[in-house]
Design a protein around this motif. Structure first.
Motif, mmCIF file in Angstrom:
data_model
loop_
_atom_site.group_PDB
_atom_site.id
_atom_site.type_symbol
_atom_site.label_atom_id
_atom_site.label_comp_id
_atom_site.label_asym_id
_atom_site.label_seq_id
_atom_site.Cartn_x
_atom_site.Cartn_y
_atom_site.Cartn_z
ATOM 1 N N MET A 69 39.866 61.550 -10.401
ATOM 2 C CA MET A 69 40.056 61.235 -8.987
ATOM 3 C C MET A 69 41.441 60.649 -8.737
ATOM 4 N N ILE A 70 41.905 59.777 -9.626
ATOM 5 C CA ILE A 70 43.238 59.189 -9.473
ATOM 6 C C ILE A 70 44.294 60.280 -9.549
ATOM 7 N N ALA A 71 44.151 61.186 -10.493
ATOM 8 C CA ALA A 71 45.113 62.280 -10.640
ATOM 9 C C ALA A 71 45.175 63.123 -9.361
ATOM 10 N N GLY A 72 44.045 63.372 -8.747
ATOM 11 C CA GLY A 72 44.016 64.124 -7.501
ATOM 12 C C GLY A 72 44.689 63.368 -6.374
ATOM 13 N N ALA A 73 44.429 62.072 -6.278
ATOM 14 C CA ALA A 73 45.012 61.246 -5.224
ATOM 15 C C ALA A 73 46.526 61.144 -5.377
ATOM 16 N N GLU A 74 47.008 61.164 -6.610
ATOM 17 C CA GLU A 74 48.451 61.082 -6.853
ATOM 18 C C GLU A 74 49.193 62.297 -6.306
ATOM 19 N N LYS A 75 48.509 63.408 -6.146
ATOM 20 C CA LYS A 75 49.136 64.631 -5.644
ATOM 21 C C LYS A 75 49.264 64.635 -4.116
ATOM 22 N N VAL A 76 48.544 63.729 -3.453
ATOM 23 C CA VAL A 76 48.531 63.678 -1.990
ATOM 24 C C VAL A 76 49.679 62.786 -1.522
ATOM 25 N N PRO A 77 50.450 63.219 -0.509
ATOM 26 C CA PRO A 77 51.553 62.378 -0.032
ATOM 27 C C PRO A 77 51.054 61.120 0.671
ATOM 28 N N GLU A 78 51.916 60.107 0.704
ATOM 29 C CA GLU A 78 51.602 58.880 1.427
ATOM 30 C C GLU A 78 51.262 59.239 2.866
ATOM 31 N N GLY A 79 50.230 58.615 3.395
ATOM 32 C CA GLY A 79 49.763 58.938 4.742
ATOM 33 C C GLY A 79 48.615 59.929 4.729
ATOM 34 N N CYS A 80 48.366 60.528 3.588
ATOM 35 C CA CYS A 80 47.179 61.362 3.344
ATOM 36 C C CYS A 80 47.031 62.517 4.333
ATOM 37 N N ASN A 81 48.147 63.065 4.774
ATOM 38 C CA ASN A 81 48.117 64.196 5.707
ATOM 39 C C ASN A 81 47.293 63.903 6.956
ATOM 40 N N GLY A 82 47.363 62.640 7.407
ATOM 41 C CA GLY A 82 46.689 62.258 8.644
ATOM 42 C C GLY A 82 45.298 61.676 8.488
ATOM 43 N N VAL A 83 44.732 61.715 7.300
ATOM 44 C CA VAL A 83 43.410 61.121 7.068
ATOM 45 C C VAL A 83 43.589 59.611 6.957
ATOM 46 N N LYS A 84 42.821 58.863 7.720
ATOM 47 C CA LYS A 84 42.896 57.400 7.738
ATOM 48 C C LYS A 84 41.516 56.802 7.493
ATOM 49 N N VAL A 85 41.490 55.688 6.782
ATOM 50 C CA VAL A 85 40.248 54.953 6.564
ATOM 51 C C VAL A 85 40.440 53.551 7.130
ATOM 52 N N ALA A 86 39.501 53.118 7.948
ATOM 53 C CA ALA A 86 39.481 51.754 8.473
ATOM 54 C C ALA A 86 38.305 51.047 7.818
ATOM 55 N N PRO A 87 38.583 50.286 6.747
ATOM 56 C CA PRO A 87 37.471 49.622 6.063
ATOM 57 C C PRO A 87 36.889 48.513 6.940
ATOM 58 N N GLY A 88 35.593 48.532 7.109
ATOM 59 C CA GLY A 88 34.927 47.521 7.921
ATOM 60 C C GLY A 88 33.662 47.062 7.238
ATOM 61 N N PHE A 89 33.774 46.750 5.976
ATOM 62 C CA PHE A 89 32.591 46.451 5.174
ATOM 63 C C PHE A 89 31.833 45.237 5.673
ATOM 64 N N TYR A 90 32.545 44.164 5.999
ATOM 65 C CA TYR A 90 31.875 42.925 6.382
ATOM 66 C C TYR A 90 31.422 42.933 7.825
ATOM 67 N N GLU A 91 32.133 43.675 8.669
ATOM 68 C CA GLU A 91 31.740 43.744 10.065
ATOM 69 C C GLU A 91 30.331 44.310 10.200
ATOM 70 N N GLU A 92 30.018 45.279 9.376
ATOM 71 C CA GLU A 92 28.709 45.922 9.421
ATOM 72 C C GLU A 92 27.590 44.916 9.139
ATOM 73 N N LEU A 93 27.859 43.953 8.286
ATOM 74 C CA LEU A 93 26.855 42.947 7.951
ATOM 75 C C LEU A 93 26.551 42.039 9.144
ATOM 76 N N ARG A 94 27.473 41.958 10.086
ATOM 77 C CA ARG A 94 27.284 41.103 11.259
ATOM 78 C C ARG A 94 26.778 41.879 12.465
ATOM 79 N N GLY A 95 26.323 43.084 12.240
ATOM 80 C CA GLY A 95 25.793 43.879 13.325
ATOM 81 C C GLY A 95 26.840 44.632 14.124
ATOM 82 N N LYS A 96 28.081 44.606 13.672
ATOM 83 C CA LYS A 96 29.150 45.351 14.330
ATOM 84 C C LYS A 96 29.321 46.690 13.623
ATOM 85 N N PRO A 97 29.944 47.643 14.306
ATOM 86 C CA PRO A 97 30.176 48.930 13.630
ATOM 87 C C PRO A 97 30.988 48.734 12.349
#
Length: 73
Positions: A2-30
């Motif tokens: 998986m790391i080797a695959g990710a290394e081939k992807v340019p910074e910015g991931c061709n527009g794919v973005k992740v907004a981590p919200g792990f703790y918000e979910e525990l408080r009933g938020k999205p």
């Protein structure tokens, strides 16, 4: 593998973005989200976007600790 695959992807991931919200979910938020996906998006782009998002969160936490502030979830 998986790391080797990710290394081939340019910074910015061709527009794919992740907004981590792990703790918000525990408080009933999205929770986190993945945006910018297309039918051509790859697993490597998604994985790199996850790594980039988590790296950004680590940098934010480090800066807060350096300033002596309490880190908010």
């Amino acid at each position: 593998m998986m790391i080797a695959g990710a290394e081939k992807v340019p910074e910015g991931c061709n527009g794919v973005k992740v907004a981590p919200g792990f703790y918000e979910e525990l408080r009933g938020k999205p929770g986190g989200q993945i945006s910018g996906l297309t039918m051509e998006s790859t697993r490597d782009e998604i994985f790199r976007a996850i790594l980039e998002a988590l790296s950004e969160r680590l940098v934010e936490g480090k800066r807060a600790l350096e300033k002596g502030r309490r880190i908010q979830d």
